[in-house]
Write a protein that holds these residues in place. Structure first.
Motif, PDB file in Angstrom:
ATOM      1  N   LEU A  10       0.824  -1.204   0.000  1.00  0.00           N
ATOM      2  CA  LEU A  10       0.000   0.000   0.000  1.00  0.00           C
ATOM      3  C   LEU A  10       0.860   1.256   0.000  1.00  0.00           C
ATOM      4  O   LEU A  10       0.588   2.214  -0.747  1.00  0.00           O
ATOM      5  N   LEU A  11       1.911   1.284   0.802  1.00  0.00           N
ATOM      6  CA  LEU A  11       2.773   2.457   0.850  1.00  0.00           C
ATOM      7  C   LEU A  11       3.539   2.649  -0.458  1.00  0.00           C
ATOM      8  O   LEU A  11       3.751   3.784  -0.902  1.00  0.00           O
ATOM      9  N   ASP A  12       3.956   1.564  -1.087  1.00  0.00           N
ATOM     10  CA  ASP A  12       4.609   1.681  -2.394  1.00  0.00           C
ATOM     11  C   ASP A  12       3.650   2.300  -3.412  1.00  0.00           C
ATOM     12  O   ASP A  12       4.055   3.138  -4.237  1.00  0.00           O
ATOM     13  N   TRP A  13       2.399   1.886  -3.365  1.00  0.00           N
ATOM     14  CA  TRP A  13       1.386   2.466  -4.258  1.00  0.00           C
ATOM     15  C   TRP A  13       1.179   3.947  -3.951  1.00  0.00           C
ATOM     16  O   TRP A  13       1.117   4.783  -4.859  1.00  0.00           O
ATOM     17  N   TYR A  14       1.112   4.277  -2.665  1.00  0.00           N
ATOM     18  CA  TYR A  14       0.879   5.661  -2.252  1.00  0.00           C
ATOM     19  C   TYR A  14       2.027   6.572  -2.669  1.00  0.00           C
ATOM     20  O   TYR A  14       1.808   7.723  -3.068  1.00  0.00           O
ATOM     21  N   ASP A  15       3.237   6.083  -2.592  1.00  0.00           N
ATOM     22  CA  ASP A  15       4.392   6.893  -2.982  1.00  0.00           C
ATOM     23  C   ASP A  15       4.282   7.366  -4.424  1.00  0.00           C
ATOM     24  O   ASP A  15       4.816   8.424  -4.784  1.00  0.00           O
ATOM     25  N   ILE A  16       3.586   6.622  -5.240  1.00  0.00           N
ATOM     26  CA  ILE A  16       3.437   6.968  -6.659  1.00  0.00           C
ATOM     27  C   ILE A  16       2.119   7.689  -6.930  1.00  0.00           C
ATOM     28  O   ILE A  16       2.073   8.648  -7.716  1.00  0.00           O
ATOM     29  N   HIS A  17       1.052   7.277  -6.247  1.00  0.00           N
ATOM     30  CA  HIS A  17      -0.291   7.725  -6.619  1.00  0.00           C
ATOM     31  C   HIS A  17      -0.960   8.647  -5.591  1.00  0.00           C
ATOM     32  O   HIS A  17      -2.158   8.924  -5.714  1.00  0.00           O
ATOM     33  N   ALA A 184      -2.045   6.095   6.925  1.00  0.00           N
ATOM     34  CA  ALA A 184      -3.431   6.542   7.113  1.00  0.00           C
ATOM     35  C   ALA A 184      -3.949   7.241   5.863  1.00  0.00           C
ATOM     36  O   ALA A 184      -5.079   7.001   5.416  1.00  0.00           O
ATOM     37  N   GLN A 185      -3.121   8.099   5.282  1.00  0.00           N
ATOM     38  CA  GLN A 185      -3.540   8.810   4.075  1.00  0.00           C
ATOM     39  C   GLN A 185      -3.613   7.865   2.874  1.00  0.00           C
ATOM     40  O   GLN A 185      -4.450   8.037   1.984  1.00  0.00           O
ATOM     41  N   ALA A 186      -2.770   6.849   2.871  1.00  0.00           N
ATOM     42  CA  ALA A 186      -2.788   5.880   1.779  1.00  0.00           C
ATOM     43  C   ALA A 186      -4.092   5.096   1.761  1.00  0.00           C
ATOM     44  O   ALA A 186      -4.695   4.882   0.700  1.00  0.00           O
ATOM     45  N   VAL A 187      -4.555   4.651   2.927  1.00  0.00           N
ATOM     46  CA  VAL A 187      -5.813   3.895   2.988  1.00  0.00           C
ATOM     47  C   VAL A 187      -6.974   4.779   2.539  1.00  0.00           C
ATOM     48  O   VAL A 187      -7.861   4.349   1.783  1.00  0.00           O
ATOM     49  N   MET A 188      -6.971   6.035   2.990  1.00  0.00           N
ATOM     50  CA  MET A 188      -8.044   6.937   2.590  1.00  0.00           C
ATOM     51  C   MET A 188      -8.001   7.220   1.093  1.00  0.00           C
ATOM     52  O   MET A 188      -9.039   7.270   0.426  1.00  0.00           O
ATOM     53  N   ASP A 189      -6.797   7.388   0.550  1.00  0.00           N
ATOM     54  CA  ASP A 189      -6.680   7.603  -0.897  1.00  0.00           C
ATOM     55  C   ASP A 189      -7.131   6.375  -1.672  1.00  0.00           C
ATOM     56  O   ASP A 189      -7.783   6.484  -2.723  1.00  0.00           O
ATOM     57  N   LEU A 190      -6.786   5.203  -1.170  1.00  0.00           N
ATOM     58  CA  LEU A 190      -7.198   3.968  -1.838  1.00  0.00           C
ATOM     59  C   LEU A 190      -8.717   3.888  -1.919  1.00  0.00           C
ATOM     60  O   LEU A 190      -9.286   3.563  -2.964  1.00  0.00           O
ATOM     61  N   ALA A 192     -10.810   6.376  -1.766  1.00  0.00           N
ATOM     62  CA  ALA A 192     -11.368   7.488  -2.543  1.00  0.00           C
ATOM     63  C   ALA A 192     -11.171   7.323  -4.039  1.00  0.00           C
ATOM     64  O   ALA A 192     -11.962   7.846  -4.834  1.00  0.00           O
ATOM     65  N   THR A 193     -10.127   6.604  -4.452  1.00  0.00           N
ATOM     66  CA  THR A 193      -9.789   6.555  -5.880  1.00  0.00           C
ATOM     67  C   THR A 193      -9.882   5.177  -6.519  1.00  0.00           C
ATOM     68  O   THR A 193     -10.136   5.066  -7.715  1.00  0.00           O
ATOM     69  N   ILE A 194      -9.672   4.121  -5.747  1.00  0.00           N
ATOM     70  CA  ILE A 194      -9.655   2.754  -6.300  1.00  0.00           C
ATOM     71  C   ILE A 194     -10.778   1.911  -5.706  1.00  0.00           C
ATOM     72  O   ILE A 194     -11.621   1.353  -6.424  1.00  0.00           O
ATOM     73  N   CYS A 195     -10.813   1.819  -4.400  1.00  0.00           N
ATOM     74  CA  CYS A 195     -11.808   0.983  -3.702  1.00  0.00           C
ATOM     75  C   CYS A 195     -13.064   1.821  -3.437  1.00  0.00           C
ATOM     76  O   CYS A 195     -13.493   2.016  -2.305  1.00  0.00           O
ATOM     77  N   THR A 196     -13.643   2.321  -4.517  1.00  0.00           N
ATOM     78  CA  THR A 196     -14.755   3.268  -4.445  1.00  0.00           C
ATOM     79  C   THR A 196     -16.071   2.549  -4.122  1.00  0.00           C
ATOM     80  O   THR A 196     -16.189   1.333  -4.290  1.00  0.00           O
ATOM     81  N   PRO A 197     -17.084   3.306  -3.663  1.00  0.00           N
ATOM     82  CA  PRO A 197     -18.348   2.656  -3.295  1.00  0.00           C
ATOM     83  C   PRO A 197     -18.961   1.854  -4.429  1.00  0.00           C
ATOM     84  O   PRO A 197     -19.470   0.755  -4.213  1.00  0.00           O
ATOM     85  N   LEU A 204      -6.644  -2.528 -10.395  1.00  0.00           N
ATOM     86  CA  LEU A 204      -5.586  -1.554 -10.148  1.00  0.00           C
ATOM     87  C   LEU A 204      -5.173  -1.487  -8.694  1.00  0.00           C
ATOM     88  O   LEU A 204      -4.264  -0.739  -8.333  1.00  0.00           O
ATOM     89  N   CYS A 205      -5.820  -2.257  -7.852  1.00  0.00           N
ATOM     90  CA  CYS A 205      -5.633  -2.134  -6.409  1.00  0.00           C
ATOM     91  C   CYS A 205      -4.353  -2.836  -5.959  1.00  0.00           C
ATOM     92  O   CYS A 205      -4.117  -4.000  -6.319  1.00  0.00           O
ATOM     93  N   PRO A 206      -3.535  -2.172  -5.153  1.00  0.00           N
ATOM     94  CA  PRO A 206      -2.314  -2.826  -4.656  1.00  0.00           C
ATOM     95  C   PRO A 206      -2.607  -3.948  -3.658  1.00  0.00           C
ATOM     96  O   PRO A 206      -1.711  -4.746  -3.358  1.00  0.00           O
ATOM     97  N   LEU A 207      -3.845  -4.012  -3.161  1.00  0.00           N
ATOM     98  CA  LEU A 207      -4.233  -5.060  -2.207  1.00  0.00           C
ATOM     99  C   LEU A 207      -5.181  -6.077  -2.841  1.00  0.00           C
ATOM    100  O   LEU A 207      -5.908  -6.770  -2.134  1.00  0.00           O
TER     101      LEU A 207
END
Length: 350
Positions: A10-17, A184-190, A192-197, A204-207
């Motif tokens: 997740l952090l590797d994904w966040y560092d880029i996205h 914390a910000q990575a999970v929220m970004d995930l 908001a942008t990938i794991c959307t409602p 595209l999800c790192p998890l």
């Protein structure tokens, strides 16, 4: 996949996205996040979208760059700048909190969840967010995005809100001691942008590999929610009086209750039964046969309008006339501005 490996992915994904947001320092930045900006953004983001908050945040930080600046601001000015953002108790608590930090804590926010929770308007989510993001404490930050990610990652089918304790426990288990603010910000970004409602972009999800809901084909169905009761409808009347010199009759609403502390039109109580006429002064009130409608969190509101032109020497029993030069429609909360927009188009008030 081990929890440590999930965090790394997740952090590797966040560092880029990571999203570029005006209150956020980019991942890996040498600059420590400003607790004031983190606090301000988190209060504004409560039950409000990122898109709606951006312009408010930028304007607030331009007007009041630090917590001591905000603490010294006039209440009416802050409430006016908050107008349109909704949930106005947040603005009142914002001022209370700023003044406690400025006057009692020498302008410095505490760095622990426990101490942050003692400040006005800061609840468990906001305390965890500030501790984590601003001070890199391993606090468990829970918002709707995090709940959704946890529900899918672990295939939790218990409906919300009953599932909240379990989802928080799972999120706490994953919260790392290294880079907890970024996590914390990575999970929220995930969320908001990938794991959307709707229509989550699982590919595209790192998890995606450890996600149990994806493996079971139920990701789009989670989290489940207990059906809400229908919202009731309340009714009211607002009185818009304009003086010969263009001044408008306005009042500041009581601090407690909906729209507390905000500028508004004098009016009746809001109830599920038909309201009684309670004009703020004697005048030839005109009923244009129109109403404005607005939806709050717990109910729908329908406000009937009464309009009047009054002479220069008019003396209201409630409220006071605000000169046209000092009146900014943008200072009104949304429902009151809807009434103004209608009244300003009526020929008798031109």
């Amino acid at each position: 996949m081990r929890d440590e490996d999930k965090n790394t992915a997740l952090l590797d994904w966040y560092d880029i996205h990571a999203r570029n947001l005006p209150w956020r320092e980019p991942p890996g930045a040498a600059i420590q996040p400003d607790p004031y900006r983190v606090w301000l953004s988190e209060v504004m983001l409560q039950q409000t979208t990122v898109a709606a908050v951006k312009s408010y945040f930028e304007r607030f930080t331009m007007l009041w760059p630090g917590v001591t600046d905000l603490a010294a601001a006039e209440d009416a000015h802050v409430m006016g700048e908050w107008a349109g953002l909704g949930y106005y108790a947040r603005a009142r608590n914002l001022l209370k909190c700023a003044r406690v930090v400025a006057h009692d804590l020498n302008g410095r926010f505490p760095d622990s969840e426990e101490a942050l929770l003692l400040l006005p308007g800061i609840g468990p989510y906001t305390a965890a967010a500030i501790a984590s993001i601003a001070f890199d404490r391993p606090a468990t930050v829970m918002d709707g995005n995090v709940e959704r990610v946890m529900a899918r990652l672990f295939a939790v089918e218990t409906p919300l809100p009953a599932a909240k304790p379990k989802l928080k426990a799972l999120a706490g288990r994953l919260t790392p001691r290294v880079r907890p603010g970024d996590y914390a910000q990575a999970v929220m970004d995930l969320g908001a942008t990938i794991c959307t409602p709707r229509n989550p972009a699982c590919g595209l999800c790192p998890l995606r590999d450890p996600c149990q809901a994806r493996a079971q084909g139920i990701a789009a169905d989670l989290p489940k929610k207990t059906p809400r009761k229908p919202k009731p409808t309340r009714q009211g009347i607002v009185y818009l009086a304009r003086r010969d010199d263009g001044a408008w009759l306005l009042e500041t609403r009581p601090d407690k209750g909906l729209l507390g502390g905000m500028l508004g039109w004098p009016g009746s109580d809001w109830a599920e039964t038909a309201p009684q006429e309670t004009p703020p002064m004697e005048a030839r009130w005109h009923d244009p046969g129109a109403e404005v409608r607005h939806t709050f969190t717990h109910f729908h509101l329908r406000l009937s309008l009464r309009l009047a032109h009054v002479p220069q020497d008019a003396r209201p029993e409630r409220g006071q006339f605000l000169p046209l030069a000092r009146f900014r429609p943008s200072d009104l909360p949304t429902v009151m501005r809807k009434a103004f927009d209608f009244a300003s188009k009526v020929a008798m008030l031109d």
